[in-house]
Design an enzyme around this catalytic site. Sequence first.
Site, PDB file in Angstrom:
ATOM      1  N   THR A  41       0.558   9.590   3.366  1.00 48.91           N
ATOM      2  CA  THR A  41       1.302  10.827   3.146  1.00 48.91           C
ATOM      3  C   THR A  41       0.413  12.049   3.309  1.00 48.91           C
ATOM      4  O   THR A  41       0.871  13.122   3.718  1.00 48.91           O
ATOM      5  CB  THR A  41       1.925  10.802   1.734  1.00 48.91           C
ATOM      6  OG1 THR A  41       2.820   9.704   1.681  1.00 48.91           O
ATOM      7  CG2 THR A  41       2.686  12.065   1.423  1.00 48.91           C
ATOM      8  N   TYR A  54      10.032  12.463   4.985  1.00 50.67           N
ATOM      9  CA  TYR A  54       8.889  12.745   5.873  1.00 50.67           C
ATOM     10  C   TYR A  54       8.421  11.438   6.491  1.00 50.67           C
ATOM     11  O   TYR A  54       8.865  10.356   6.098  1.00 50.67           O
ATOM     12  CB  TYR A  54       7.741  13.392   5.084  1.00 50.67           C
ATOM     13  CG  TYR A  54       7.091  12.449   4.107  1.00 50.67           C
ATOM     14  CD1 TYR A  54       7.651  12.197   2.856  1.00 50.67           C
ATOM     15  CD2 TYR A  54       5.918  11.759   4.443  1.00 50.67           C
ATOM     16  CE1 TYR A  54       7.084  11.303   1.965  1.00 50.67           C
ATOM     17  CE2 TYR A  54       5.343  10.860   3.552  1.00 50.67           C
ATOM     18  CZ  TYR A  54       5.932  10.638   2.325  1.00 50.67           C
ATOM     19  OH  TYR A  54       5.369   9.747   1.461  1.00 50.67           O
ATOM     20  N   THR A 120      -1.050   6.141  -0.466  1.00 47.43           N
ATOM     21  CA  THR A 120      -1.242   5.800  -1.879  1.00 47.43           C
ATOM     22  C   THR A 120      -0.611   4.455  -2.275  1.00 47.43           C
ATOM     23  O   THR A 120      -0.969   3.900  -3.301  1.00 47.43           O
ATOM     24  CB  THR A 120      -0.653   6.906  -2.780  1.00 47.43           C
ATOM     25  OG1 THR A 120       0.755   6.991  -2.545  1.00 47.43           O
ATOM     26  CG2 THR A 120      -1.318   8.237  -2.517  1.00 47.43           C
ATOM     27  N   ASP A 121       0.310   3.938  -1.443  1.00 52.82           N
ATOM     28  CA  ASP A 121       1.014   2.709  -1.842  1.00 52.82           C
ATOM     29  C   ASP A 121       0.057   1.529  -2.055  1.00 52.82           C
ATOM     30  O   ASP A 121       0.233   0.738  -2.977  1.00 52.82           O
ATOM     31  CB  ASP A 121       2.054   2.318  -0.776  1.00 52.82           C
ATOM     32  CG  ASP A 121       3.249   3.258  -0.764  1.00 52.82           C
ATOM     33  OD1 ASP A 121       3.374   4.074  -1.699  1.00 52.82           O
ATOM     34  OD2 ASP A 121       4.056   3.176   0.177  1.00 52.82           O
ATOM     35  N   LYS A 193      -1.450   2.442  -9.261  1.00 53.78           N
ATOM     36  CA  LYS A 193      -0.352   3.378  -9.022  1.00 53.78           C
ATOM     37  C   LYS A 193       0.742   3.016 -10.019  1.00 53.78           C
ATOM     38  O   LYS A 193       1.297   1.923  -9.984  1.00 53.78           O
ATOM     39  CB  LYS A 193       0.155   3.246  -7.579  1.00 53.78           C
ATOM     40  CG  LYS A 193       1.153   4.324  -7.225  1.00 53.78           C
ATOM     41  CD  LYS A 193       1.562   4.273  -5.751  1.00 53.78           C
ATOM     42  CE  LYS A 193       2.298   5.559  -5.386  1.00 53.78           C
ATOM     43  NZ  LYS A 193       2.754   5.581  -3.998  1.00 53.78           N
ATOM     44  N   GLU A 314      -0.546 -18.887 -24.222  1.00 53.25           N
ATOM     45  CA  GLU A 314       0.538 -19.884 -24.220  1.00 53.25           C
ATOM     46  C   GLU A 314       0.255 -20.943 -23.167  1.00 53.25           C
ATOM     47  O   GLU A 314       0.581 -22.102 -23.324  1.00 53.25           O
ATOM     48  CB  GLU A 314       1.874 -19.188 -23.941  1.00 53.25           C
ATOM     49  CG  GLU A 314       2.501 -18.562 -25.168  1.00 53.25           C
ATOM     50  CD  GLU A 314       3.885 -18.031 -24.858  1.00 53.25           C
ATOM     51  OE1 GLU A 314       4.859 -18.813 -24.889  1.00 53.25           O
ATOM     52  OE2 GLU A 314       3.992 -16.822 -24.572  1.00 53.25           O
TER      53      GLU A 314
HETATM   54  N1  ASP Z   1       3.991   5.271   1.910  1.00 51.54           N
HETATM   55  C1  ASP Z   1       2.910   6.214   1.837  1.00 51.54           C
HETATM   56  C2  ASP Z   1       1.632   5.466   2.123  1.00 51.54           C
HETATM   57  O1  ASP Z   1       1.206   4.702   1.321  1.00 51.54           O
HETATM   58  C3  ASP Z   1       2.883   6.846   0.505  1.00 51.54           C
HETATM   59  C4  ASP Z   1       1.718   7.770   0.254  1.00 51.54           C
HETATM   60  O2  ASP Z   1       0.767   7.869   0.983  1.00 51.54           O
HETATM   61  O3  ASP Z   1       1.753   8.453  -0.801  1.00 51.54           O
HETATM   62  O4  ASP Z   1       1.077   5.659   3.167  1.00 51.54           O
END
Ligand code: ASP
Length: 358
Positions: A41, A54, A120-121, A193, A314
């Site tokens: 992103t 986007y 970020t994923d 995350k 457990e």
């Molecule tokens: N889907 C995007 C990615 O991981 C989300 C992000 O970058 O925040 O590239």
Amino acid sequence: MKKFTMYFTNALIALLLSVSIPGYGQTKKLPNVVILATGGTIAGAGTSSTGSSYTSGQVKIEAMIDAVPNIRSLANLRGEQLANVGSQDMNVKVWLDLANRINELLKSKDVDGVVITHGTDTQEETAFFLNLVVKSDKPVVLTGSMRPSTALSADGPLNMYNAVAIAASPLAKGYGVMVLMNDDIHSAHDVKKMITTPVQTFQSPLEGLLGTCIFGEVEFFHKPFGRHTVDSEFSVEGVKELPRVDIVYTCADVSTDLIDIMVKAGAKGIVIAGVGDGNMNAGTLEAAKRATKAGVPVVRASRVPVGAVLIKGEIVDADYGTVSSAELNPQKARILLMLALLKKDRSREDLQRLYIEY
Ligand code: ASP
């Protein structure tokens, strides 16, 4: 004339001092930082600055650097485009390319630190992988953004500024691979995350923040947990692929044939995203025992985002041939198992040791 000679001599002394003493006068020697871009992103673009839609991975690294005011005052910067994907498409090939390129760069005395721009994923996965296979104590910092470059209040430029400040800082040596998001510095081991879309999504809920970086001011609170980088026994030198390891996500009444299906499809290891303390229903537990008996290691992690999985809870791992992931969530437990399986015939005890030490 005498006055002119004096001015001239003073100017010459100042010039010589500024060249020979770092930080004297205007010409201070900047650290050298390389930014490896992979997309996400932070490189994303949309048609409206207030719309939520986007596409990731649209902007190239040179344009991203140019969009950050004053970033070149922190370091001599150079960008390299290694990939340009949304990190949902991140893969082992890019991981290996990144590791090899970072190891090559950091061997050079002309490179002081590396920043990686990343979606970020799956950022926490790439960070953890690199934490285990980078062979340098120089700073390696991943960053990204939750808002695309075209959005109102895009968070990418300040994240990039802070990531470069950390990579350029002598304070940041020896902390392993880090993630900088939203002013917070996280260790690759701990970071998760936690929330789908807001800018405060990255957290280190169990071990806590490593530090902060606020408008380029770096501060560390504690050292990272676990073995990493120069202290890691893993290496991907000459490695072309990693063994297949699959994750079984459990829930009430989960289908009990998933492990057998994955093993049949070629999985060399299985990670369970168990319920609670790495638990699973009786049928899945029996399937796990079958897999370990057949030589396919099974690691118990948890779908609960925070907390350790107990070796004797457990489920007592020794009874089923399974291994606890300790503090690692399923996606990081998978990476450790993929690297561990590069060495043949590891015992269950040796695998358990890895989860305790890393
Ligand atoms: N889907 C995007 C990615 O991981 C989300 C992000 O970058 O925040 O590239």
